[in-house]
Scaffold this active site. Structure first.
Site, short mmCIF file in Angstrom:
data_model
loop_
_atom_site.label_atom_id
_atom_site.label_comp_id
_atom_site.label_asym_id
_atom_site.label_seq_id
_atom_site.Cartn_x
_atom_site.Cartn_y
_atom_site.Cartn_z
N TYR A 24 19.83 102.17 2.85
CA TYR A 24 20.56 103.35 2.38
C TYR A 24 21.69 102.95 1.43
CZ TYR A 24 22.84 107.93 2.59
OH TYR A 24 23.39 109.14 2.28
N ASP A 84 7.38 116.42 -3.46
CA ASP A 84 7.73 115.13 -2.87
C ASP A 84 8.36 114.33 -3.99
OD1 ASP A 84 7.82 112.49 -2.04
OD2 ASP A 84 5.83 112.49 -1.13
N VAL A 85 9.66 114.07 -3.91
CA VAL A 85 10.36 113.48 -5.04
C VAL A 85 9.87 112.08 -5.39
CG1 VAL A 85 12.46 114.85 -4.72
CG2 VAL A 85 12.27 112.61 -3.60
N LYS A 98 22.10 103.82 -2.70
CA LYS A 98 23.21 104.61 -3.24
C LYS A 98 24.04 103.80 -4.24
CE LYS A 98 22.19 108.31 -0.88
NZ LYS A 98 21.70 109.55 -1.54
N ASN A 156 19.27 116.21 -5.04
CA ASN A 156 19.89 116.24 -3.72
C ASN A 156 19.07 115.55 -2.63
OD1 ASN A 156 21.76 117.58 -1.57
ND2 ASN A 156 19.69 118.24 -1.01
N THR A 215 24.27 115.33 12.16
CA THR A 215 24.44 115.93 13.48
C THR A 215 23.21 115.81 14.38
OG1 THR A 215 23.77 118.10 12.64
CG2 THR A 215 26.12 117.59 12.58
N THR A 231 25.86 118.08 8.38
CA THR A 231 24.49 118.50 8.08
C THR A 231 23.56 117.88 9.11
OG1 THR A 231 23.94 116.58 6.71
CG2 THR A 231 25.09 118.41 5.62
#
Length: 255
Positions: free
Chosen positions: A153, A60-61, A157, A87, A192, A188
């Site tokens: 989000y 779990d990052v 980023k 990633n 989608t 991805t």
């Protein structure tokens, strides 16, 4: 071509989408690859399919203890790292800022920003022990613009750009390069498949107006990641690589 023979590569969020593509790409070029994911069973199944050049760890990052435990396991199994691909990422349902729960804000930044910070923090000693290497942070074109309804989000980023540049300055003398890749709309599951009870992002987006009028593929992003991680990208650090078919340029001339 085995550009990564004898090197160990760790990919987070590695069991699907772009992460799985990156894993396959590195394995195909001779690397020992660590499949790091929260779903350890999926990671182990993926590693079994790939053979002895792949090794799965639960990660779990957002957990510092998970990073420590995962890297201890990697060190015992493969030795020091040469490449980290940060990633793992999380998207969230579309909402105005005033309608966004604090928990959504916190979780999105925890995965997309804190997770990459912890990756850099805890892999740097291993990369240094290997004599240097490469860190690649997967960002987004949303880290270059504003985007209504996606404040958490977008903020995560944008912040990742500053983290990448700072890490490049701190680690450069250790022969560790740090770059970010900014994909546009790539086919991805993040794009989608529906998020919560909302339509998939891909259902609301048309690439038709742009210079390359289609969605990107994970394999196209992987090709850039492999280049940056290899000796071919040895002079690039602290840089941002946009791969978006011209999305950020705006609409192209009609044919």
């Amino acid at each position: 071509m085995a550009r990564f023979a004898g090197q160990t590569v760790l990919v987070t969020g590695a069991t699907s989408g772009m992460g799985a593509s990156h894993v396959r790409g590195f394995v195909a070029e001779g690397a020992q690859v660590v499949i790091a994911a929260r779903n350890h069973e999926a990671g182990r199944a993926f590693a079994a399919d790939l053979g002895p050049s792949a090794f799965a760890v639960r990660l779990d990052v957002t957990s510092e203890q998970d990073w420590i435990a995962a890297l201890d396991a990697v060190s015992a199994h493969f030795g020091p790292l040469s490449v980290l691909v940060n990633n793992a990422g999380a998207q969230h349902p579309a909402a105005l800022i005033e309608d966004t729960p604090l928990s959504v804000w916190q979780q999105t930044l925890a995965v997309n920003l804190t997770g990459q910070f912890l990756g850099i923090k805890h892999t740097a000693p291993s990369l240094r022990a290997a004599g240097g290497g490469s860190i690649i942070n997967i960002a987004s074109t949303m880290g270059n613009v504003g985007q209504a309804y996606y404040a958490p989000y977008v903020a995560s980023k944008w912040a990742l750009r500053g983290l990448t540049r700072t890490a490049a300055l701190e680690l450069g003398r250790d022969n560790i390069r740090v770059n970010s890749v900014h994909p546009g709309v790539v086919a991805t599951p993040l794009i989608t498949e529906p998020i919560a009870d909302q339509p998939a992002i891909g259902d609301l987006y048309s690439p038709a107006p742009f210079a390359v009028p289609r969605l990107g593929t994970p394999e196209e992003v992987t090709a850039l990641v492999l280049h940056l991680a290899s000796a071919d990208g040895a002079f690039a650090t602290g840089s941002e690589f946009v791969l978006d078919g011209g999305l950020l340029l705006g609409p192209a001339l009609a044919a």
